[in-house]
Motif scaffolding. Structure first.
Motif, PDB file in Angstrom:
ATOM      1  N   TYR A   1       0.821  -1.209   0.000  1.00 46.89           N
ATOM      2  CA  TYR A   1       0.000   0.000   0.000  1.00 46.89           C
ATOM      3  C   TYR A   1       0.856   1.259   0.000  1.00 46.89           C
ATOM      4  O   TYR A   1       0.474   2.278  -0.583  1.00 46.89           O
ATOM      5  CB  TYR A   1      -0.940   0.002   1.207  1.00 46.89           C
ATOM      6  CG  TYR A   1      -2.259  -0.704   0.961  1.00 46.89           C
ATOM      7  CD1 TYR A   1      -3.455   0.013   0.894  1.00 46.89           C
ATOM      8  CD2 TYR A   1      -2.316  -2.084   0.809  1.00 46.89           C
ATOM      9  CE1 TYR A   1      -4.668  -0.627   0.689  1.00 46.89           C
ATOM     10  CE2 TYR A   1      -3.511  -2.739   0.599  1.00 46.89           C
ATOM     11  CZ  TYR A   1      -4.700  -2.006   0.534  1.00 46.89           C
ATOM     12  OH  TYR A   1      -5.894  -2.657   0.319  1.00 46.89           O
ATOM     13  N   ASP A   2       2.006   1.216   0.647  1.00 44.91           N
ATOM     14  CA  ASP A   2       2.903   2.382   0.666  1.00 44.91           C
ATOM     15  C   ASP A   2       3.439   2.725  -0.719  1.00 44.91           C
ATOM     16  O   ASP A   2       3.885   3.851  -0.943  1.00 44.91           O
ATOM     17  CB  ASP A   2       4.081   2.131   1.613  1.00 44.91           C
ATOM     18  CG  ASP A   2       3.770   2.488   3.057  1.00 44.91           C
ATOM     19  OD1 ASP A   2       2.697   3.080   3.310  1.00 44.91           O
ATOM     20  OD2 ASP A   2       4.595   2.175   3.940  1.00 44.91           O
ATOM     21  N   THR A   3       3.427   1.752  -1.637  1.00 44.10           N
ATOM     22  CA  THR A   3       3.921   2.022  -2.991  1.00 44.10           C
ATOM     23  C   THR A   3       2.860   2.627  -3.893  1.00 44.10           C
ATOM     24  O   THR A   3       3.169   3.073  -4.991  1.00 44.10           O
ATOM     25  CB  THR A   3       4.466   0.737  -3.669  1.00 44.10           C
ATOM     26  OG1 THR A   3       3.383  -0.149  -3.969  1.00 44.10           O
ATOM     27  CG2 THR A   3       5.488   0.047  -2.800  1.00 44.10           C
ATOM     28  N   PHE A   4       1.605   2.632  -3.448  1.00 42.21           N
ATOM     29  CA  PHE A   4       0.523   3.143  -4.289  1.00 42.21           C
ATOM     30  C   PHE A   4      -0.061   4.467  -3.803  1.00 42.21           C
ATOM     31  O   PHE A   4      -0.784   5.138  -4.546  1.00 42.21           O
ATOM     32  CB  PHE A   4      -0.601   2.109  -4.394  1.00 42.21           C
ATOM     33  CG  PHE A   4      -0.259   0.936  -5.272  1.00 42.21           C
ATOM     34  CD1 PHE A   4      -0.283   1.058  -6.656  1.00 42.21           C
ATOM     35  CD2 PHE A   4       0.098  -0.282  -4.729  1.00 42.21           C
ATOM     36  CE1 PHE A   4       0.039  -0.009  -7.480  1.00 42.21           C
ATOM     37  CE2 PHE A   4       0.423  -1.367  -5.535  1.00 42.21           C
ATOM     38  CZ  PHE A   4       0.391  -1.230  -6.921  1.00 42.21           C
ATOM     39  N   ALA A   5       0.216   4.847  -2.561  1.00 37.74           N
ATOM     40  CA  ALA A   5      -0.282   6.116  -2.036  1.00 37.74           C
ATOM     41  C   ALA A   5       0.658   6.597  -0.938  1.00 37.74           C
ATOM     42  O   ALA A   5       1.260   5.780  -0.235  1.00 37.74           O
ATOM     43  CB  ALA A   5      -1.703   5.952  -1.478  1.00 37.74           C
TER      44      ALA A   5
END
Length: 300
Positions: free
Chosen positions: A153-157
Motif C-alpha cells: 500500500y505504501d507504494t501506491f499512495a
C-alpha cells in the motif's frame, strides 16, 4: 421479478468467485537441517496449514480481484527440533508488485527473521485473533501478512499502508508477554519485529516510505513512457533517504529497503547517462555504504 432475482443470484455467486482474499502466498518449508527420527510428514502438514492460513484469511476490509492479489513468498527454514512439537529456525518474507504497462514485477519487500520459534502439532488448525496473542506461529505469520500489505500500500499512495503497519504493531504489543524472541524492544538488538514497526511509524523514518511511493508509482510505473524521466524521478526518490541515513546510519529499516531494491537500482542505472551514474553513486555512498562494492557495477 424472477429475472431480477436470478440476476442477483448469479452476480453474488460471480462476486464470490472473483473477489478473493488479498494474498497470493507461496510457502516453502526447508527442513534439511533436521536429522534423526523426527516425523518429516509434520512439515508437509505445516506447509499446507500455512498456505491455507495465509491465502484464505481475510486480512482487510477491501475487495481484491484475482489480478490484484499481492504476490509474496514465505520461506521457513527449520533448524532445530526442540521436542514437544516445538521447532526453531528462520522465516524469510518477500513480496513484489507489478509495474504499470510492463510484465516486470518489482521487489518491494525482502526481510529475514532469525527469531522464529513455534509449536505445531499435526492436524492442528491455525487460529488468529488480532486482539490477543494465542501462539507464536500464527502471530508471526499474521504480523508479516500485515507487513506485506503495508509495504504494498505504501507504494501506491503516500503513507498508504499506515493502517496495516498499525495492525502489525498491535500484534507486537499483544506479544509482549510471549516467551519467544523477536517481539520486545530489548531483545535481539534492533533487528526484530518490534523495531521494524516502531521505526516505520516514526516521523524520522518517513523518508523511507516517501521513497517507496515516489520510486515505484512516480518512477518505475512511468518507465515505459520514458526511461530518462523515470530515472530522474528515482534519483530524486533516493535522495529522500539521505536524512534517514544520516540520523540512523545502517538502521534495520534501511537494510530491509535495500535488501529488496539494491539489485534493481543497479540494473536501472547501468543504462543511465554518465551524469546519472555519477549522481546515483554519490547518493548511494551516503545512504547504503554497505553496498558500495556492488554498486560499482553501475559504472562498470
Amino acid at each position: 421479478m424472477k429475472t431480477k432475482v436470478l440476476f442477483l443470484t448469479v452476480f453474488l455467486l460471480s462476486a464470490k468467485l472473483v473477489f478473493t482474499q488479498e494474498l497470493n502466498c507461496q510457502v516453502t518449508i526447508n527442513y534439511d537441517q533436521i536429522q534423526g527420527s523426527t516425523n518429516k510428514q509434520i512439515f508437509d502438514q505445516l506447509k499446507r496449514s500455512v498456505l491455507e492460513f495465509m491465502n484464505n484469511t481475510k486480512w482487510t476490509t477491501e475487495i481484491f480481484s484475482q489480478q490484484e492479489k499481492i504476490d509474496c513468498s514465505f520461506l521457513i527454514i527449520i533448524k532445530q527440533s526442540l521436542g514437544g512439537d516445538i521447532y526453531s529456525g528462520s522465516i524469510q518474507v518477500t513480496s513484489n508488485r507489478p509495474v504499470f504497462k510492463s510484465s516486470y514485477a518489482t521487489p518491494v519487500l525482502n526481510i529475514e527473521d532469525e527469531f522464529f520459534q513455534f509449536k505445531f502439532q499435526q492436524f492442528s488448525q491455525l487460529e488468529f485473533n488480532i486482539n490477543s496473542f494465542q501462539n507464536n506461529l500464527t502471530s508471526v505469520l499474521a504480523y508479516y501478512a500485515y507487513v506485506v500489505l503495508a509495504t504494498d500500500y505504501d507504494t501506491f499512495a503516500p503513507l498508504g499502508g499506515t493502517n496495516y503497519w498499525q495492525k502489525a504493531q498491535l500484534i507486537v504489543q499483544n506479544a509482549q508477554g510471549a516467551d519467544e524472541a523477536g517481539w520486545k524492544q530489548s531483545q535481539s538488538g534492533q533487528k526484530n519485529r518490534y523495531w521494524l514497526t516502531e521505526n516505520t511509524l516514526q516521523p524520522l523514518f518517513k523518508g523511507i516510505r516517501d521513497c517507496m511511493y515516489s520510486y515505484n508509482l512516480s518512477g518505475l510505473d512511468h518507465m515505459s513512457e520514458g526511461p530518462e524521466a523515470a530515472r530522474t524521478t528515482i534519483l530524486t526518490s533516493l535522495e529522500l533517504l539521505i536524512p534517514v541515513a544520516k540520523s540512523r546510519p545502517a538502521s534495520f529499516n534501511m537494510q530491509v529497503f535495500f535488501n529488496a531494491k539494491r539489485d534493481e537500482i543497479i540494473n536501472i542505472f547501468k543504462g543511465g547517462t554518465p551524469e546519472e551514474k555519477t549522481k546515483v553513486l554519490e547518493i548511494l555512498s551516503t545512504i547504503d555504504p554497505a553496498g558500495t562494492t556492488k554498486y560499482q557495477k553501475i559504472s562498470g
